[in-house]
Design a protein around this motif. Sequence first.
Motif, PDB file in Angstrom:
ATOM      1  N   THR A 205      -9.545   6.382  -1.420  1.00  0.00           N
ATOM      2  CA  THR A 205     -10.256   5.477  -0.504  1.00  0.00           C
ATOM      3  C   THR A 205     -11.758   5.697  -0.588  1.00  0.00           C
TER       4      THR A 205
ATOM      5  N   LEU B 165       0.773   4.292  -2.691  1.00  0.00           N
ATOM      6  CA  LEU B 165       0.317   5.612  -2.270  1.00  0.00           C
ATOM      7  C   LEU B 165       1.434   6.652  -2.171  1.00  0.00           C
TER       8      LEU B 165
ATOM      9  N   LEU C 146       1.004   9.995  -3.862  1.00  0.00           N
ATOM     10  CA  LEU C 146      -0.247  10.719  -3.629  1.00  0.00           C
ATOM     11  C   LEU C 146      -0.163  11.502  -2.322  1.00  0.00           C
TER      12      LEU C 146
ATOM     13  N   GLN D  95      -5.361  13.228  -1.758  1.00  0.00           N
ATOM     14  CA  GLN D  95      -5.561  12.280  -2.860  1.00  0.00           C
ATOM     15  C   GLN D  95      -5.769  10.871  -2.324  1.00  0.00           C
ATOM     16  N   GLN D  96      -5.029  10.495  -1.292  1.00  0.00           N
ATOM     17  CA  GLN D  96      -5.190   9.174  -0.683  1.00  0.00           C
ATOM     18  C   GLN D  96      -6.595   9.015  -0.105  1.00  0.00           C
TER      19      GLN D  96
ATOM     20  N   GLU E 283       0.837  -1.202   0.000  1.00  0.00           N
ATOM     21  CA  GLU E 283       0.000   0.000   0.000  1.00  0.00           C
ATOM     22  C   GLU E 283       0.872   1.252   0.000  1.00  0.00           C
ATOM     23  N   ASN E 284       1.901   1.267   0.831  1.00  0.00           N
ATOM     24  CA  ASN E 284       2.779   2.436   0.897  1.00  0.00           C
ATOM     25  C   ASN E 284       3.434   2.701  -0.452  1.00  0.00           C
TER      26      ASN E 284
END
Length: 143
Positions: free
Chosen positions: A126, A114, A117, A121-122, A110-111
């Motif tokens: 979501t 993302l 972003l 934006q993250q 995930e990191n």
Amino acid sequence: MDTSLHYLIMIVHSLFQKQVLAELSPLGLTAGQPKVLDYLGRHDGSVQKEIAVGCQIDPATLTGLLNRMEDKGMIERRSLSGNRRSFHIYLTELGWARQKEVMAAFKKCENKLLSDLNPLQQKELTRTLLQFCKKMTDFEVLQ
């Protein structure tokens, strides 16, 4: 590369799953098992039907998956109150250890996704994905 929404969703899912499984390859987990470990980490003691819905896995497929996880010592089935028709699925000590490793692999992947972003934006990504889930199914059962 095709930039249609359906194609990009399928490709991102496939690439994410491959990266997670590669990260977890020393553990010998198969496709589907990280998702079940994640779910049981939040809902330990669930019945098989709840796991199937929560993980979006066909019940027949889940049966085989749980059998293999039980054989490896990651889960145990228990009947509660003498009800022999439905077993509750619990993580074992090994299962909890694997669950923590799965969560670390998910977080790492995930990191990576993302990293470019900003927080707004993250959050929007979501929110959009949650909207998609709500449109595609009875979202309440997935929580």
